[in-house]
Design an enzyme around this catalytic site. Structure first.
Site, short mmCIF file in Angstrom:
data_model
loop_
_atom_site.label_atom_id
_atom_site.label_comp_id
_atom_site.label_asym_id
_atom_site.label_seq_id
_atom_site.Cartn_x
_atom_site.Cartn_y
_atom_site.Cartn_z
N SER A 1 10.16 65.65 79.34
CA SER A 1 10.99 64.58 78.80
C SER A 1 12.34 65.13 78.31
CB SER A 1 10.22 63.84 77.69
OG SER A 1 10.74 62.56 77.46
N ASP B 1 4.00 57.24 85.84
CA ASP B 1 5.03 57.24 84.79
C ASP B 1 6.00 56.09 85.04
OD1 ASP B 1 7.01 57.80 82.93
OD2 ASP B 1 6.97 59.95 83.31
N HIS C 1 3.52 58.60 81.33
CA HIS C 1 4.42 59.65 80.86
C HIS C 1 3.72 60.62 79.91
CE1 HIS C 1 8.37 61.37 80.15
NE2 HIS C 1 8.19 61.28 78.85
#
Length: 391
Positions: A176, A339, A369
């Protein structure tokens, strides 16, 4: 630029009991395993201050070898911190956040690697951020704290590498927001990175991702206890807004199929036909919102949103492909097929922007995610393979 050990918090102040307005770590709190690097005049991309002095909180594991070629930088995600490995204890409200990848026997192993992880500038777990005392009056920075970018965060990480005597990382990787910083390292300092691991990230934040961040930011700003960001010396902080922001975010971290399978239309308590009733999925989201309130800070959350929203590795560099053209190392780009925040398409576009034409690796999982933070052997295998195939 100076370094201090783990036994003393820089700039400690006798402030008594922490106000309930924030869960941010502040000078005077237990230090835990943190060390601190004092950075003078860190340049900022777009803030009128131009630069600020930063105390950068970081942790290390393992030993730097004589050749200095085993150093790995692990970049934390949105609400992460420097504590990538270890137990929850005084000073560290949560256990190490990436146990599936970092640890003995894992892809990133302190027996083989010198592992470094720092809390980002603007964060709330040791590094200078909005809850820290302002150098002029000793009161919390609050609304005065700069709006930092991913490039600012990486600039501070470069100072840390310098202080630790690391000329070149064996690998910079993270999920991320950590993946965004890995890309920025490759673009800004290609000669200092041998390989990168971009896990659930993108070369440039999309309109959809900005939209989700905007809703989260509004949830915080509209909390009546936000007080334009100057809430630290009050009895209440914007807890409801921060919790709601996390609830919004958490729906993007999971998947529709997973939520349906786990909760469906199950009722947690009461009658959902009345205002007092609650579905199980609502209780689940509220739990995660409240958990974040217990370890994070609303102003730091807003700074993280700003950094993610403004991320574009190709900004003012002729686009992502041109920006990354000088990076000659290996690149691992990983997406999870479920995701819905950082999509498979994002991963393919990011891989296409990198030299040496890497193929994006798409892993299967039903949990979206957040799969990247789970104890996930498939991801460990991919990182392990990439870490061994270095030129």
């Amino acid at each position: 630029m100076t370094e201090t050990g783990a036994s003393v918090a820089p700039g400690s102040i006798n402030r008594g009991e922490k106000p309930r307005a924030t869960a941010a770590w502040r000078p005077g709190d237990p230090v835990g395993h943190r060390r601190f690097l004092e950075i003078e005049a860190l340049p900022l991309e777009a803030d009128p201050l131009g630069s600020i002095d930063v105390s950068l909180a970081y942790e290390t594991w393992g030993e730097l070898n004589e050749a200095k070629d085993n150093a790995v930088y692990v970049a934390h995600a949105f609400t992460g911190d420097s504590h990538v490995m270890g137990d929850a204890e005084p000073g560290h409200p949560s256990p190490g956040w990436w146990p599936g990848i970092v640890g003995p026997g894992k892809a990133i192993d302190p027996d083989r690697h010198f592992i470094v992880c720092a809390n980002v500038v603007g964060g709330c777990q040791g590094t200078t951020g909005p809850a820290h005392p302002h150098p002029e009056d000793g009161k919390p920075w609050g609304s005065r704290f700069p709006w930092v970018t991913v490039r600012d965060m990486v600039a501070a990480e470069v100072r840390l590498a310098d202080a630790l005597g690391i000329d070149r990382w064996r690998m910079v990787l993270g999920p991320s927001l950590g993946g965004l910083r890995a890309l920025e390292w490759a673009a800004s300092y290609p000669e200092r990175v041998q390989s990168i691991g971009v896990i659930g990230a993108t070369a440039a934040t999309t309109a959809d991702q900005i939209a989700w961040g905007s809703a989260q930011a509004q949830a915080i700003r509209l909390d009546p206890d936000f007080n334009d960001g100057d809430y630290y010396d009050t009895e209440r902080g914007p807890h409801r807004g921060l919790a709601l922001a996390r609830e919004i975010a958490h729906t993007t971290y999971r998947t529709s199929a997973e939520l349906e399978a786990r909760f469906g239309r199950d009722v947690q308590h009461g009658d959902p036909l009345t205002p007092d009733g609650q579905f199980a999925v609502q209780s689940y989201l509220a739990h995660h919102g409240n958990k974040l309130v217990d370890r994070f800070d609303a102003n730091s959350y807003l700074r993280m949103i700003h950094a993610v929203d403004t991320h574009d590795v190709g900004r003012e560099r002729g686009g992502a492909k041109q920006a990354l053209s000088h990076f000659e190392g290996q690149a691992l780009v990983v997406a999870v097929d479920s995701d819905r925040l950082y999509t498979v398409e994002d991963a393919h576009l990011t891989a296409a922007a990198l030299p040496r034409n890497p193929e994006a690796t798409v892993l299967h999982a039903t949990s979206g995610h957040d799969s990247f933070l789970a104890n996930w052997p498939a991801l460990d295998d991919e990182v392990r393979r990439a870490e061994h195939i270095l030129v």
